[in-house]
Scaffold this motif. Structure first.
Motif, PDB file in Angstrom:
ATOM      1  N   SER A   3       0.832  -1.209   0.000  1.00  0.00           N
ATOM      2  CA  SER A   3       0.000   0.000   0.000  1.00  0.00           C
ATOM      3  C   SER A   3       0.867   1.260   0.000  1.00  0.00           C
ATOM      4  O   SER A   3       0.539   2.256  -0.635  1.00  0.00           O
ATOM      5  N   HIS A  86      -8.697   5.716   6.591  1.00  0.00           N
ATOM      6  CA  HIS A  86      -9.812   5.586   5.658  1.00  0.00           C
ATOM      7  C   HIS A  86     -10.558   4.286   5.938  1.00  0.00           C
ATOM      8  O   HIS A  86     -10.095   3.451   6.705  1.00  0.00           O
ATOM      9  N   HIS A  88     -13.271   1.159   4.053  1.00  0.00           N
ATOM     10  CA  HIS A  88     -13.475   0.468   2.787  1.00  0.00           C
ATOM     11  C   HIS A  88     -14.942   0.138   2.575  1.00  0.00           C
ATOM     12  O   HIS A  88     -15.625  -0.260   3.514  1.00  0.00           O
ATOM     13  N   ILE A  90     -17.040  -2.416   0.160  1.00  0.00           N
ATOM     14  CA  ILE A  90     -16.832  -3.566  -0.731  1.00  0.00           C
ATOM     15  C   ILE A  90     -18.080  -3.755  -1.582  1.00  0.00           C
ATOM     16  O   ILE A  90     -19.187  -3.886  -1.050  1.00  0.00           O
ATOM     17  N   ASP A  91     -17.887  -3.736  -2.886  1.00  0.00           N
ATOM     18  CA  ASP A  91     -18.978  -3.957  -3.837  1.00  0.00           C
ATOM     19  C   ASP A  91     -19.299  -5.453  -3.840  1.00  0.00           C
ATOM     20  O   ASP A  91     -18.461  -6.274  -4.226  1.00  0.00           O
ATOM     21  N   VAL A  97     -12.952  -3.008  -4.067  1.00  0.00           N
ATOM     22  CA  VAL A  97     -12.791  -2.349  -2.775  1.00  0.00           C
ATOM     23  C   VAL A  97     -12.618  -0.849  -3.010  1.00  0.00           C
ATOM     24  O   VAL A  97     -11.708  -0.425  -3.718  1.00  0.00           O
ATOM     25  N   GLU A  99     -11.980   2.822  -1.302  1.00  0.00           N
ATOM     26  CA  GLU A  99     -11.530   3.499  -0.085  1.00  0.00           C
ATOM     27  C   GLU A  99     -12.250   4.836   0.044  1.00  0.00           C
ATOM     28  O   GLU A  99     -12.461   5.522  -0.954  1.00  0.00           O
ATOM     29  N   GLU A 126     -16.265  -1.949   7.885  1.00  0.00           N
ATOM     30  CA  GLU A 126     -16.304  -2.102   6.434  1.00  0.00           C
ATOM     31  C   GLU A 126     -17.752  -1.979   6.005  1.00  0.00           C
ATOM     32  O   GLU A 126     -18.643  -2.453   6.700  1.00  0.00           O
ATOM     33  N   TYR A 128     -20.576  -2.744   2.989  1.00  0.00           N
ATOM     34  CA  TYR A 128     -20.830  -3.641   1.859  1.00  0.00           C
ATOM     35  C   TYR A 128     -22.039  -3.108   1.121  1.00  0.00           C
ATOM     36  O   TYR A 128     -23.024  -2.713   1.757  1.00  0.00           O
TER      37      TYR A 128
ATOM     38  N   ASN B  19     -11.616 -10.805  -5.725  1.00  0.00           N
ATOM     39  CA  ASN B  19     -11.352  -9.356  -5.844  1.00  0.00           C
ATOM     40  C   ASN B  19     -11.398  -8.691  -4.473  1.00  0.00           C
ATOM     41  O   ASN B  19     -10.546  -7.854  -4.152  1.00  0.00           O
ATOM     42  N   GLY B  23      -8.198  -7.169  -2.896  1.00  0.00           N
ATOM     43  CA  GLY B  23      -8.326  -5.710  -2.765  1.00  0.00           C
ATOM     44  C   GLY B  23      -8.048  -5.249  -1.345  1.00  0.00           C
ATOM     45  O   GLY B  23      -7.364  -4.244  -1.136  1.00  0.00           O
ATOM     46  N   LEU B  24      -8.561  -5.986  -0.384  1.00  0.00           N
ATOM     47  CA  LEU B  24      -8.354  -5.581   1.005  1.00  0.00           C
ATOM     48  C   LEU B  24      -6.907  -5.824   1.443  1.00  0.00           C
ATOM     49  O   LEU B  24      -6.346  -5.024   2.195  1.00  0.00           O
ATOM     50  N   THR B  26      -4.319  -5.642  -0.524  1.00  0.00           N
ATOM     51  CA  THR B  26      -3.581  -4.560  -1.171  1.00  0.00           C
ATOM     52  C   THR B  26      -3.762  -3.243  -0.418  1.00  0.00           C
ATOM     53  O   THR B  26      -2.837  -2.433  -0.333  1.00  0.00           O
ATOM     54  N   ALA B  27      -4.958  -3.077   0.152  1.00  0.00           N
ATOM     55  CA  ALA B  27      -5.242  -1.846   0.904  1.00  0.00           C
ATOM     56  C   ALA B  27      -4.624  -1.880   2.298  1.00  0.00           C
ATOM     57  O   ALA B  27      -4.812  -0.950   3.069  1.00  0.00           O
ATOM     58  N   GLY B  28      -3.929  -2.973   2.611  1.00  0.00           N
ATOM     59  CA  GLY B  28      -3.208  -3.024   3.883  1.00  0.00           C
ATOM     60  C   GLY B  28      -3.958  -3.691   5.016  1.00  0.00           C
ATOM     61  O   GLY B  28      -3.511  -3.683   6.158  1.00  0.00           O
ATOM     62  N   VAL B  41     -19.012 -11.517   0.812  1.00  0.00           N
ATOM     63  CA  VAL B  41     -19.304 -11.409  -0.624  1.00  0.00           C
ATOM     64  C   VAL B  41     -19.863 -12.740  -1.132  1.00  0.00           C
ATOM     65  O   VAL B  41     -20.850 -12.776  -1.877  1.00  0.00           O
TER      66      VAL B  41
END
Lengths: 140, 68
Positions: A3, A86, A88, A90-91, A97, A99, A126, A128, B19, B23-24, B26-28, B41
């Motif tokens: 990141s 920040h 997240h 999530i779709d 994802v 931010e 988080e 959703y 994903n 994605g999470l 990667t976001a740390g 999900v």
């Protein structure tokens, strides 16, 4: 890509193999390492990393406000990644994802904890969701 | 319907699950948080699945993705 590396790229910092190693060391650190400590850890991954490179990289990251430099009255600086706070979203359909930052939310979290008689120390949140269907032009 | 191994490749949920997990990370976020999100999900697509099935399927996908 870590990141921190992603944020460096977004800030326009040219990425080299040695810089990537240093960024990964900082991203993985759970303490506040000094320049010497970053150098020692980086050398274990890539022995071509020099202490001058570590100094230069940390200086650049400091200028870009991507790290926080601490002075603990030890005669040298310690560093930590300047995390942007920040959350997240999530779709649920795609897993994408997103931010986001929201000042109202930050204040609300503090307020809820205070009203319950607590000082907010940490939290996890988080969201959703599914994308809203866009309205067609002219439709009600 | 449950997303069993034989039809994994055809299931639309797998990309979304992976994903979210990737994605999470990667976001740390931690692997635990990313895995929890991936399971949420999955449950969006397969709300009828038992919790054990959800855990087994998603953990299998994550392991197969060699993201640990």
């Amino acid at each position: 890509m870590s990141s921190l590396e992603q944020r460096c790229s977004e800030a326009g910092l040219k990425m080299t193999g040695q810089r990537r190693v240093i960024l990964q060391i900082l991203d993985d650190a759970v303490d506040h390492p000094s320049v010497e400590e970053v150098y020692e850890r980086a050398k274990k991954v890539d022995d071509s990393v020099s202490i001058a490179t570590v100094y230069r990289t940390l200086g650049l990251l400091d200028e870009l406000d991507l790290v926080i430099r601490h002075e603990f009255q030890e005669g040298y600086s310690r560093y930590e990644v300047n995390e942007e706070h920040h959350h997240h979203l999530i779709d649920l359909e795609t897993g994408e994802v997103v931010e986001f930052q929201n000042d109202k939310l930050e204040k609300l979290k503090e307020q809820i904890a205070n009203e319950l008689g607590y000082e907010l120390v940490d939290h996890r949140l988080e969201l959703y969701g599914k994308k809203l269907k866009s309205k067609k032009n002219g439709s009600k | 319907m449950s997303c069993k191994p034989k039809n994994e490749a055809d299931c639309k949920c797998q990309n979304a699950v992976m994903n979210a997990y990737r994605g999470l990370l990667t976001a740390g976020q931690s692997k635990e948080i990313a895995l929890d999100a991936a399971k949420i999900v999955y449950r969006h697509y397969h709300p009828e699945d038992a919790l054990g099935t959800v855990n087994q399927t998603v953990e299998h996908w994550v392991d197969a993705g060699q993201l640990h």
